[in-house]
Design a protein around this motif. Structure first.
Motif, PDB file in Angstrom:
ATOM      1  N   VAL A 108       8.671 -35.713 -12.795  1.00 42.95           N
ATOM      2  CA  VAL A 108       8.532 -37.101 -12.337  1.00 42.95           C
ATOM      3  C   VAL A 108       9.555 -37.396 -11.245  1.00 42.95           C
ATOM      4  O   VAL A 108       9.239 -38.029 -10.229  1.00 42.95           O
ATOM      5  N   TRP A 109      10.775 -36.912 -11.430  1.00 42.90           N
ATOM      6  CA  TRP A 109      11.820 -37.154 -10.416  1.00 42.90           C
ATOM      7  C   TRP A 109      11.424 -36.496  -9.086  1.00 42.90           C
ATOM      8  O   TRP A 109      11.551 -37.099  -8.015  1.00 42.90           O
ATOM      9  N   LEU A 110      10.944 -35.256  -9.142  1.00 43.67           N
ATOM     10  CA  LEU A 110      10.566 -34.564  -7.914  1.00 43.67           C
ATOM     11  C   LEU A 110       9.385 -35.248  -7.225  1.00 43.67           C
ATOM     12  O   LEU A 110       9.381 -35.434  -6.007  1.00 43.67           O
ATOM     13  N   LEU A 111       8.381 -35.638  -8.003  1.00 45.66           N
ATOM     14  CA  LEU A 111       7.173 -36.219  -7.408  1.00 45.66           C
ATOM     15  C   LEU A 111       7.436 -37.597  -6.808  1.00 45.66           C
ATOM     16  O   LEU A 111       6.832 -37.967  -5.799  1.00 45.66           O
ATOM     17  N   THR A 112       8.324 -38.373  -7.443  1.00 45.66           N
ATOM     18  CA  THR A 112       8.597 -39.711  -6.908  1.00 45.66           C
ATOM     19  C   THR A 112       9.471 -39.662  -5.659  1.00 45.66           C
ATOM     20  O   THR A 112       9.596 -40.674  -4.971  1.00 45.66           O
ATOM     21  N   HIS A 113      10.062 -38.516  -5.365  1.00 41.06           N
ATOM     22  CA  HIS A 113      10.857 -38.395  -4.144  1.00 41.06           C
ATOM     23  C   HIS A 113      10.051 -37.797  -2.996  1.00 41.06           C
ATOM     24  O   HIS A 113      10.592 -37.597  -1.906  1.00 41.06           O
ATOM     25  N   ARG A 114       8.774 -37.485  -3.240  1.00 38.29           N
ATOM     26  CA  ARG A 114       7.959 -36.939  -2.150  1.00 38.29           C
ATOM     27  C   ARG A 114       7.624 -38.075  -1.187  1.00 38.29           C
ATOM     28  O   ARG A 114       7.106 -39.111  -1.602  1.00 38.29           O
ATOM     29  N   PRO A 115       7.932 -37.919   0.112  1.00 39.13           N
ATOM     30  CA  PRO A 115       7.750 -39.044   1.040  1.00 39.13           C
ATOM     31  C   PRO A 115       6.298 -39.328   1.380  1.00 39.13           C
ATOM     32  O   PRO A 115       5.912 -40.472   1.599  1.00 39.13           O
ATOM     33  N   SER A 127       2.245 -24.125 -18.677  1.00 36.88           N
ATOM     34  CA  SER A 127       1.225 -23.903 -17.647  1.00 36.88           C
ATOM     35  C   SER A 127       0.673 -25.226 -17.134  1.00 36.88           C
ATOM     36  O   SER A 127       0.445 -25.392 -15.929  1.00 36.88           O
ATOM     37  N   ALA A 128       0.464 -26.186 -18.042  1.00 40.23           N
ATOM     38  CA  ALA A 128      -0.065 -27.491 -17.617  1.00 40.23           C
ATOM     39  C   ALA A 128       0.968 -28.257 -16.790  1.00 40.23           C
ATOM     40  O   ALA A 128       0.638 -28.842 -15.742  1.00 40.23           O
ATOM     41  N   ILE A 129       2.223 -28.264 -17.210  1.00 36.73           N
ATOM     42  CA  ILE A 129       3.259 -29.051 -16.521  1.00 36.73           C
ATOM     43  C   ILE A 129       3.548 -28.476 -15.137  1.00 36.73           C
ATOM     44  O   ILE A 129       3.581 -29.207 -14.133  1.00 36.73           O
ATOM     45  N   LEU A 130       3.754 -27.167 -15.051  1.00 36.52           N
ATOM     46  CA  LEU A 130       4.095 -26.562 -13.754  1.00 36.52           C
ATOM     47  C   LEU A 130       2.926 -26.642 -12.777  1.00 36.52           C
ATOM     48  O   LEU A 130       3.124 -26.855 -11.575  1.00 36.52           O
ATOM     49  N   THR A 131       1.708 -26.466 -13.273  1.00 40.63           N
ATOM     50  CA  THR A 131       0.546 -26.585 -12.380  1.00 40.63           C
ATOM     51  C   THR A 131       0.383 -28.009 -11.877  1.00 40.63           C
ATOM     52  O   THR A 131       0.075 -28.227 -10.696  1.00 40.63           O
ATOM     53  N   THR A 132       0.595 -28.982 -12.755  1.00 43.03           N
ATOM     54  CA  THR A 132       0.515 -30.385 -12.320  1.00 43.03           C
ATOM     55  C   THR A 132       1.566 -30.682 -11.260  1.00 43.03           C
ATOM     56  O   THR A 132       1.290 -31.360 -10.262  1.00 43.03           O
ATOM     57  N   LEU A 133       2.766 -30.159 -11.450  1.00 43.71           N
ATOM     58  CA  LEU A 133       3.821 -30.380 -10.453  1.00 43.71           C
ATOM     59  C   LEU A 133       3.448 -29.732  -9.118  1.00 43.71           C
ATOM     60  O   LEU A 133       3.644 -30.339  -8.053  1.00 43.71           O
ATOM     61  N   ALA A 134       2.914 -28.514  -9.165  1.00 43.98           N
ATOM     62  CA  ALA A 134       2.543 -27.834  -7.917  1.00 43.98           C
ATOM     63  C   ALA A 134       1.466 -28.616  -7.168  1.00 43.98           C
ATOM     64  O   ALA A 134       1.545 -28.802  -5.949  1.00 43.98           O
ATOM     65  N   VAL A 135       0.456 -29.094  -7.893  1.00 47.51           N
ATOM     66  CA  VAL A 135      -0.607 -29.881  -7.252  1.00 47.51           C
ATOM     67  C   VAL A 135      -0.041 -31.191  -6.711  1.00 47.51           C
ATOM     68  O   VAL A 135      -0.374 -31.626  -5.596  1.00 47.51           O
ATOM     69  N   GLY A 136       0.822 -31.837  -7.493  1.00 48.66           N
ATOM     70  CA  GLY A 136       1.398 -33.108  -7.055  1.00 48.66           C
ATOM     71  C   GLY A 136       2.232 -32.962  -5.795  1.00 48.66           C
ATOM     72  O   GLY A 136       2.198 -33.822  -4.912  1.00 48.66           O
ATOM     73  N   LEU A 137       2.978 -31.878  -5.692  1.00 48.19           N
ATOM     74  CA  LEU A 137       3.794 -31.670  -4.491  1.00 48.19           C
ATOM     75  C   LEU A 137       2.918 -31.367  -3.279  1.00 48.19           C
ATOM     76  O   LEU A 137       3.213 -31.778  -2.165  1.00 48.19           O
ATOM     77  N   GLU A 138       1.813 -30.649  -3.495  1.00 47.13           N
ATOM     78  CA  GLU A 138       0.944 -30.269  -2.364  1.00 47.13           C
ATOM     79  C   GLU A 138       0.013 -31.391  -1.934  1.00 47.13           C
ATOM     80  O   GLU A 138      -0.142 -31.667  -0.748  1.00 47.13           O
ATOM     81  N   HIS A 139      -0.632 -32.031  -2.901  1.00 50.42           N
ATOM     82  CA  HIS A 139      -1.696 -32.986  -2.570  1.00 50.42           C
ATOM     83  C   HIS A 139      -1.475 -34.377  -3.140  1.00 50.42           C
ATOM     84  O   HIS A 139      -2.337 -35.241  -2.983  1.00 50.42           O
ATOM     85  N   GLY A 140      -0.385 -34.617  -3.861  1.00 49.09           N
ATOM     86  CA  GLY A 140      -0.261 -35.863  -4.603  1.00 49.09           C
ATOM     87  C   GLY A 140      -0.968 -35.710  -5.941  1.00 49.09           C
ATOM     88  O   GLY A 140      -1.688 -34.738  -6.174  1.00 49.09           O
ATOM     89  N   LEU A 141      -0.756 -36.680  -6.828  1.00 47.05           N
ATOM     90  CA  LEU A 141      -1.317 -36.563  -8.180  1.00 47.05           C
ATOM     91  C   LEU A 141      -2.795 -36.956  -8.177  1.00 47.05           C
ATOM     92  O   LEU A 141      -3.175 -38.021  -8.688  1.00 47.05           O
TER      93      LEU A 141
END
Length: 567
Positions: free
Chosen positions: A262-269, A522-536
């Motif tokens: 959550v911290w990483l995704l909320t800091h994505r500009p 697997s679910a958490i890391l994949t969600t983070l990877a998608v969120g960083l690339e494309h947003g949630l």
């Protein structure tokens, strides 16, 4: 749910400006006092549940259980209060991915007709998503006033994206600039938003590299490595019990990873989300019931076959992993397939605009230019233009209807970028030869926008690739082998060869606890990877997580079997 939780806390609370602003952006009717009351009500309910559980557990673990549960109950209130702010931040990040497109549309409209009011209205009308809706709201409120809506729009988004503020201000200023300076001002506006987006993404990637590495080391590698020493640790007198193992691996560690994500995704500009494909699309059938039935059958087969061939505890990992994985992939696959077609239609859009714009610039009518160019454009984009040309000829309609009408070529292609290009072609059909230069400019701008997206994904590729592969491949592989080796140590101790290890963890408890951790990982890391690339994006997260769960389930059990043969 929110009203019922708020009813558990009837006392008055003070409002919160941040929560009210977030709720306004999300478009909900609730206010901050209702959210705070619901958070307090959820905390009261959690404390009651904690009290009941504390009474029911054995006296030996009652005190640590009470401490853990009541501390978690206090966190529930904070989570409920922060949830709207975090959701608004995620949605705002996705919205800002449309900023370069929005500025480009305004610039192109200004090149045809240099009035800020027309450019703002065109940019808002031809866009899709929260950013275009925000500009549309400001344009509507500015009707009847000397303002265009650009200034208020730039002010609203200035704290979230300074580059957007600067670019929109330059577009607005270009309307008052002399003709010989206008083109230069508009070029600076486009450079401001493109360079700003590049710099923000580069800065973000630099900032998250260390936190992501720390999360990877302490949240993934270290827990997996510790699985191998658990039997020895217990034999050495470390007070570890199966309950502690389950709580740490299946509750504490996943919650800590979620907090980091959550911290990483909320800091994505800014994020570049995929096209929005709803369930109303004709190629997205409502087959959820069939998917759930087939997924349950697949999970049931995996449950019984695995339990017959492998130790009994493996059936739960196989059954849950297959059922959830198949369900997520089956439900989201039609939408992903439509999105692939949309991306294919956008692939040669730059060439299409260049071919049409060059002919319009030479004095050829847009309708004729589309007809000639449609045979030269490759791929799905070419088929799109051929279909539009056919609709023009058969129905004798204009460019706008042939692309954007109810039966137009883009009726089932939910691509904001292609629709913006079609709107510009329709405008060119009305303006004639002077619009040819704007169409050529849009081809260049689309190329620049796609380049910005590619650079952003390339910057993130190292981080997201590591996360994806760890969640679906390396994590399950190491975990399965480690559990098999740890189980072998327990067997040795049980037979008396090493009496000190006689009290090791039961293999089924260890395998099940680590197996659940592997699926959650697997679910958490994949969600983070998608969120960083494309947003949630919900569909893309579901599709990728489904594949990751299937992969993690198979690799974890295969590694357990292969390592068990040599342990």
């Amino acid at each position: 749910m929110l009203v019922r939780l708020a009813a558990l806390y009837p006392w008055d609370v003070s409002s919160d400006a941040d929560i009210d602003r977030a709720l306004g952006f999300l478009g909900t009717d609730a206010d901050s006092t209702k959210i705070i009351q619901a958070g307090n009500g959820a905390a009261i309910l959690s404390c009651f549940v904690a009290l009941v559980v504390t009474v029911l557990v054995p006296p030996k673990i009652r005190i640590p259980t009470a401490g853990f549960l009541f501390a978690g109950s206090l966190l529930v209130s904070a989570v409920v209060r922060r949830a709207p702010v975090l959701l608004a931040a995620a949605k705002r990040t996705q919205a800002l991915g449309d900023a370069p497109d929005l500025v480009a549309r305004a610039v192109l409209r200004m090149r045809i007709e240099p009035t800020a009011e027309t450019a703002a209205e065109f940019s808002a009308r031809t866009g899709d998503g929260p950013l275009a809706a925000s500009l549309d709201g400001h344009v509507r409120r500015a009707v009847g006033s000397p303002e265009s809506g650009f200034a208020a729009f730039a002010e609203e988004w200035s704290s979230w994206n300074p580059a957007l503020n600067r670019a929109v201000t330059l577009v607005s200023a270009a309307s008052e600039a002399p003709p010989d300076e206008r083109e230069r001002t508009l070029d600076r506006a486009l450079s401001a938003i493109l360079d700003g987006t590049r710099e923000e993404m580069a800065e973000f990637v630099s900032e998250i590299r260390e936190p992501a590495t720390a999360m990877y080391a302490f949240g993934v590698l270290l827990p997996l490595a510790l699985v191998a020493v658990l039997p020895s640790a217990r034999a050495a007198g470390v007070p570890l019990s199966p309950t502690v193992l389950v709580v740490v691996y299946d509750v504490v560690l996943p919650l800590a990873l979620v907090a980091c994500c959550v911290w990483l995704l909320t800091h994505r500009p800014v994020a570049f989300p995929p096209p929005n494909v709803t369930r109303a699309h004709p190629d997205v059938p409502n087959r959820r019931r069939d998917v759930l039935i087939l997924s349950s059958i697949a999970g049931g087969v995996a449950f019984f076959v695995t339990g017959f061939l492998l130790p009994d505890w493996t059936r739960w990992i196989a059954g849950v992993g297959c059922t959830l994985g198949c369900s997520l992939v089956g439900v989201t696959q039609p939408t992903v397939r439509v999105r692939s077609r949309v991306h294919a239609a956008e692939e040669n859009l730059t060439d299409a605009l260049y071919l049409v714009g060059r002919r319009v610039n030479d004095g050829i009518a847009v309708e004729r230019a589309i007809s000639v160019a449609s045979d030269e454009i490759p791929g799905e984009t070419g088929k799109l233009f051929v279909r539009a040309d056919s609709i023009q000829r058969r129905l004798r309609v204009g460019v706008r209807e042939s692309f954007l009408g109810n039966h137009g070529a883009l009726a089932d292609v939910p691509s904001p970028r292609a629709r913006s290009a079609a709107a510009l072609l329709a405008l060119s059909a009305r303006e004639g030869r002077p619009a040819g230069g704007a169409v050529l400019s849009m081809a260049d701008h689309l190329d620049d926008l796609q380049q910005v997206e590619r650079e952003a994904r390339r910057e993130l590729a190292q981080v997201t690739g590591t996360l994806r592969h760890t969640g679906s491949l390396f994590g399950p592989l190491v975990s399965g082998a480690t559990v098999a080796l740890a189980g072998g140590m327990g067997d040795v101790g049980a037979t008396g060869t090493n009496a000190a290890l006689a009290g090791t963890f039961p293999a089924d408890v260890l395998g099940l606890a680590v197996g659940v951790y592997v699926l959650l990982l697997s679910a958490i890391l994949t969600t983070l990877a998608v969120g960083l690339e494309h947003g949630l994006d919900r569909t893309l997260v579901g599709y990728r997580v489904g594949h990751a769960l299937l992969s993690a389930t198979g690799i974890y059990l295969a590694a357990f079997v292969l390592a068990g043969t040599v342990a």
